[in-house]
Each structure stands twice: as structure tokens, then as C-alpha cells.
Motif scaffolding. Structure first.
Motif, PDB file in Angstrom:
ATOM      1  N   THR A  85       0.832  -1.199   0.000  1.00 38.89           N
ATOM      2  CA  THR A  85       0.000   0.000   0.000  1.00 38.89           C
ATOM      3  C   THR A  85       0.869   1.252   0.000  1.00 38.89           C
ATOM      4  O   THR A  85       1.831   1.352   0.758  1.00 38.89           O
ATOM      5  N   LEU A  86       0.505   2.204  -0.848  1.00 43.21           N
ATOM      6  CA  LEU A  86       1.147   3.519  -0.869  1.00 43.21           C
ATOM      7  C   LEU A  86       0.303   4.536  -0.121  1.00 43.21           C
ATOM      8  O   LEU A  86       0.830   5.384   0.609  1.00 43.21           O
ATOM      9  N   CYS A  87      -1.016   4.449  -0.310  1.00 44.59           N
ATOM     10  CA  CYS A  87      -1.937   5.392   0.318  1.00 44.59           C
ATOM     11  C   CYS A  87      -3.293   4.723   0.487  1.00 44.59           C
ATOM     12  O   CYS A  87      -3.919   4.345  -0.509  1.00 44.59           O
ATOM     13  N   PHE A  88      -3.744   4.597   1.727  1.00 40.46           N
ATOM     14  CA  PHE A  88      -5.059   4.008   1.979  1.00 40.46           C
ATOM     15  C   PHE A  88      -6.114   5.108   1.871  1.00 40.46           C
ATOM     16  O   PHE A  88      -5.989   6.167   2.500  1.00 40.46           O
ATOM     17  N   LEU A  89      -7.150   4.852   1.080  1.00 38.82           N
ATOM     18  CA  LEU A  89      -8.168   5.863   0.811  1.00 38.82           C
ATOM     19  C   LEU A  89      -9.461   5.629   1.585  1.00 38.82           C
ATOM     20  O   LEU A  89     -10.176   6.582   1.893  1.00 38.82           O
ATOM     21  N   GLY A  90      -9.796   4.389   1.868  1.00 41.78           N
ATOM     22  CA  GLY A  90     -11.075   4.095   2.502  1.00 41.78           C
ATOM     23  C   GLY A  90     -12.200   4.186   1.490  1.00 41.78           C
ATOM     24  O   GLY A  90     -12.006   4.007   0.286  1.00 41.78           O
ATOM     25  N   ASP A  91     -13.391   4.490   1.961  1.00 40.00           N
ATOM     26  CA  ASP A  91     -14.554   4.588   1.083  1.00 40.00           C
ATOM     27  C   ASP A  91     -14.572   5.943   0.386  1.00 40.00           C
ATOM     28  O   ASP A  91     -14.539   6.986   1.046  1.00 40.00           O
ATOM     29  N   ILE A  92     -14.629   5.938  -0.937  1.00 44.29           N
ATOM     30  CA  ILE A  92     -14.670   7.179  -1.704  1.00 44.29           C
ATOM     31  C   ILE A  92     -15.901   7.172  -2.607  1.00 44.29           C
ATOM     32  O   ILE A  92     -16.363   6.111  -3.035  1.00 44.29           O
ATOM     33  N   ASP A  93     -16.427   8.360  -2.875  1.00 43.97           N
ATOM     34  CA  ASP A  93     -17.608   8.462  -3.738  1.00 43.97           C
ATOM     35  C   ASP A  93     -17.190   8.744  -5.181  1.00 43.97           C
ATOM     36  O   ASP A  93     -15.996   8.874  -5.485  1.00 43.97           O
ATOM     37  N   HIS A  94     -18.195   8.839  -6.059  1.00 44.38           N
ATOM     38  CA  HIS A  94     -17.916   9.022  -7.488  1.00 44.38           C
ATOM     39  C   HIS A  94     -17.156  10.317  -7.749  1.00 44.38           C
ATOM     40  O   HIS A  94     -16.205  10.332  -8.553  1.00 44.38           O
ATOM     41  N   ARG A  95     -17.543  11.389  -7.087  1.00 43.12           N
ATOM     42  CA  ARG A  95     -16.875  12.675  -7.302  1.00 43.12           C
ATOM     43  C   ARG A  95     -15.407  12.604  -6.892  1.00 43.12           C
ATOM     44  O   ARG A  95     -14.529  13.075  -7.620  1.00 43.12           O
ATOM     45  N   ALA A 143       4.984   7.418  -2.474  1.00 35.52           N
ATOM     46  CA  ALA A 143       3.962   7.389  -1.425  1.00 35.52           C
ATOM     47  C   ALA A 143       3.538   8.807  -1.052  1.00 35.52           C
ATOM     48  O   ALA A 143       2.348   9.093  -0.871  1.00 35.52           O
ATOM     49  N   LYS A 144       4.511   9.698  -0.952  1.00 39.22           N
ATOM     50  CA  LYS A 144       4.226  11.095  -0.620  1.00 39.22           C
ATOM     51  C   LYS A 144       3.363  11.749  -1.696  1.00 39.22           C
ATOM     52  O   LYS A 144       2.394  12.462  -1.391  1.00 39.22           O
ATOM     53  N   LEU A 145       3.688  11.487  -2.964  1.00 38.89           N
ATOM     54  CA  LEU A 145       2.944  12.094  -4.067  1.00 38.89           C
ATOM     55  C   LEU A 145       1.514  11.554  -4.160  1.00 38.89           C
ATOM     56  O   LEU A 145       0.580  12.306  -4.475  1.00 38.89           O
ATOM     57  N   GLU A 158      -4.508   9.455   6.240  1.00 36.15           N
ATOM     58  CA  GLU A 158      -3.775   9.539   7.497  1.00 36.15           C
ATOM     59  C   GLU A 158      -2.450  10.257   7.302  1.00 36.15           C
ATOM     60  O   GLU A 158      -1.839  10.182   6.232  1.00 36.15           O
ATOM     61  N   GLY A 159      -2.029  10.943   8.332  1.00 33.32           N
ATOM     62  CA  GLY A 159      -0.799  11.713   8.230  1.00 33.32           C
ATOM     63  C   GLY A 159       0.388  11.082   8.930  1.00 33.32           C
ATOM     64  O   GLY A 159       1.460  11.681   8.974  1.00 33.32           O
ATOM     65  N   LYS A 160       0.214   9.852   9.450  1.00 36.25           N
ATOM     66  CA  LYS A 160       1.321   9.232  10.164  1.00 36.25           C
ATOM     67  C   LYS A 160       2.418   8.786   9.200  1.00 36.25           C
ATOM     68  O   LYS A 160       2.208   8.698   7.992  1.00 36.25           O
ATOM     69  N   GLU A 161       3.581   8.517   9.769  1.00 35.55           N
ATOM     70  CA  GLU A 161       4.751   8.137   8.974  1.00 35.55           C
ATOM     71  C   GLU A 161       4.460   6.926   8.098  1.00 35.55           C
ATOM     72  O   GLU A 161       3.864   5.941   8.538  1.00 35.55           O
ATOM     73  N   TYR A 162       4.896   7.005   6.843  1.00 35.38           N
ATOM     74  CA  TYR A 162       4.697   5.890   5.925  1.00 35.38           C
ATOM     75  C   TYR A 162       5.722   4.796   6.184  1.00 35.38           C
ATOM     76  O   TYR A 162       6.924   5.047   6.205  1.00 35.38           O
ATOM     77  N   LYS A 163       5.249   3.569   6.372  1.00 36.00           N
ATOM     78  CA  LYS A 163       6.121   2.420   6.603  1.00 36.00           C
ATOM     79  C   LYS A 163       5.772   1.331   5.585  1.00 36.00           C
ATOM     80  O   LYS A 163       4.806   0.588   5.765  1.00 36.00           O
ATOM     81  N   PRO A 164       6.543   1.255   4.507  1.00 34.84           N
ATOM     82  CA  PRO A 164       6.217   0.273   3.456  1.00 34.84           C
ATOM     83  C   PRO A 164       6.336  -1.155   3.964  1.00 34.84           C
ATOM     84  O   PRO A 164       7.287  -1.506   4.664  1.00 34.84           O
ATOM     85  N   HIS A 165       5.353  -1.982   3.602  1.00 28.82           N
ATOM     86  CA  HIS A 165       5.364  -3.378   4.045  1.00 28.82           C
ATOM     87  C   HIS A 165       4.390  -4.178   3.201  1.00 28.82           C
ATOM     88  O   HIS A 165       3.529  -3.625   2.503  1.00 28.82           O
ATOM     89  N   ILE A 166       4.507  -5.488   3.278  1.00 28.57           N
ATOM     90  CA  ILE A 166       3.569  -6.418   2.658  1.00 28.57           C
ATOM     91  C   ILE A 166       3.063  -7.355   3.743  1.00 28.57           C
ATOM     92  O   ILE A 166       3.860  -8.014   4.427  1.00 28.57           O
ATOM     93  N   THR A 167       1.761  -7.404   3.933  1.00 31.90           N
ATOM     94  CA  THR A 167       1.177  -8.257   4.963  1.00 31.90           C
ATOM     95  C   THR A 167       1.277  -9.723   4.543  1.00 31.90           C
ATOM     96  O   THR A 167       0.823 -10.107   3.459  1.00 31.90           O
TER      97      THR A 167
END
Length: 230
Positions: A85-95, A143-145, A158-167
Motif C-alpha cells: 500500500t502507498l496510500c489508503f483511501l477508505g470509502d470514496i464516492d464518485h466525485r 507514497a508522498k505524491l 492519514e498523516g502518520k509516517e509511511y512504513k512500506p510493508h507487505i502483509t
């Protein structure tokens, strides 16, 4: 639509990572196998109680108590679901989705290689992960971009530090034995993707809904000099 932006792994990279998981953590099984084991154990416990007490009411009550109090059994994530994951978005609408597409279309970043060579456990989400001990600058910048693009599209991230990983394992706790040896797997990142998180009776899946190439920001002559063919 529940989404995230991330990196996919090639089929060979996923197979290599899954092979490492099986060899270094032989006690961790896929989810469907752990469910079968729990059902088998419950059936055995239920039968034993029936034989001893000759009563169905107490047997059912005891079985429910076992199921409710038993801690989750760690299980391996399917290789098909491996991603970073680079950026988790959650639920987003069409707009928001349309605005995000425009932002990501304008994003430029270079391809890179990372090496998965360490592991760890996060007690909060209860996962065991593999990760690069030295994340490349290109990964951190990407990830920042992508986070910046999401915010520009009106999506809270979220604004916390990005920690790249694979679950690799879910329902993992500190009692889970660590892998017998660390991975050493190179991952080539030549694109990033918009994934959707879809729940099914068989478990969650992460279909790719859109993709963007990563391209070297250098001249054709310099590409030829370096032997770059993309």
C-alpha cells in the motif's frame, strides 16, 4: 467503493515470497485450512462432551463458549493478495474518484527496485509483514505524491509516517514464532495502481481498477547509455 493506491507484485515475485513464507513459517497455514482445523477440533470436543454428559444442552453451550473465547488463529495471506500500500483511501464516492483519477494522471515518478529483507509484527492490526530494511527514495517519494494527490481530490488520508510493508500473516500476535530466516526478494516497481477492496464469501480480494506507469525522467540518449529499455 473502498480503495487504496499501491504496488502490485509480478507472479514470479508473489510465488517467491509465498515460497519463503512456507519455508520460514511452516506452522502458519492458509485461512481455509485453519478453519477446517478449528471445525474438526470443535467437533471432537463436542463429541467428547456428549459422550461424557449424555446431554445436548450442555454440549451446545460448552461448544459456543469455546468458539467465543478462543483467540484467532494466525493464517497466511493468499499470494494473490500480496501488495504494498502507498496510500489508503477508505470509502470514496464518485466525485472523489473522478478527481483522484485526474490527479494521478498528472503524477510523474520513476521506476525502482526494492528488496524485501526483514520482517516484523504489528500488535495493533495483528499482522506479520515483510518489508525493505532500506526503502528506496523513489518509493518514499511515490507514497508522498499519492497522498498529496488524494488530499487534492478531497480525500482524507492519514498523516502518520509511511512504513512500506507487505502483509504476510493476519491475526498474528507476539506469541507467534518469528520466521526461521529473513526473506531476500527483489521487487521491480514499474507501475502503481488503484485497488478496490472487495469482500466475498471466500475472503477479501483486491482487484486493480486503474494503473499508471512509472517512467524514467531522462533523455532517450541517457536511457540508451544506461541500457534502459522502458
Amino acid at each position: 467503493m473502498r480503495c487504496f493506491i499501491g504496488l502490485d507484485l509480478s507472479a514470479s515475485e508473489k510465488l517467491a515470497l509465498d515460497s519463503w513464507r512456507q519455508q520460514s513459517m511452516p506452522e502458519v497455514l492458509p485461512r481455509h485450512m485453519t478453519k477446517s482445523m478449528v471445525r474438526s477440533n470443535d467437533a471432537g470436543t463436542d463429541t467428547g462432551i456428549r459422550n461424557k454428559n449424555k446431554g445436548k444442552t450442555q454440549s451446545k453451550k460448552t461448544k459456543n463458549s469455546i468458539n467465543n473465547n478462543e483467540p484467532g488463529v494466525p493464517y497466511a495471506v493468499p499470494a494473490a493478495n500480496y501488495h504494498m500500500t502507498l496510500c489508503f483511501l477508505g470509502d470514496i464516492d464518485h466525485r472523489q474518484h473522478e478527481a483522484l483519477m485526474a490527479e494521478l494522471d498528472a503524477l510523474t515518478a520513476e521506476p525502482f527496485t526494492l528488496t524485501l529483507d526483514e520482517t516484523g509484527i504489528w500488535n495493533g492490526p495483528k499482522i506479520l509483514f515483510s518489508a525493505p530494511s532500506s526503502p528506496p527514495n523513489e518509493l518514499m517519494n511515490l507514497a508522498k505524491l499519492t497522498r498529496k494527490s488524494a488530499r487534492s481530490a478531497g480525500i482524507e488520508v492519514e498523516g502518520k509516517e509511511y512504513k512500506p510493508h507487505i502483509t504476510m500473516v493476519r491475526k498474528a500476535t507476539s506469541t507467534l514464532p518469528l520466521p526461521l530466516f529473513a526473506p531476500s526478494i527483489d521487487v521491480q516497481a514499474s507501475a502503481f495502481h488503484l485497488f478496490e477492496s472487495v469482500s466475498t464469501p471466500q475472503g477479501v480480494t483486491y482487484p486493480i481498477r486503474d494503473s499508471w506507469s512509472l517512467e524514467h525522467n531522462i533523455s532517450i540518449r541517457e536511457k540508451l547509455r544506461r541500457g534502459i529499455t522502458d
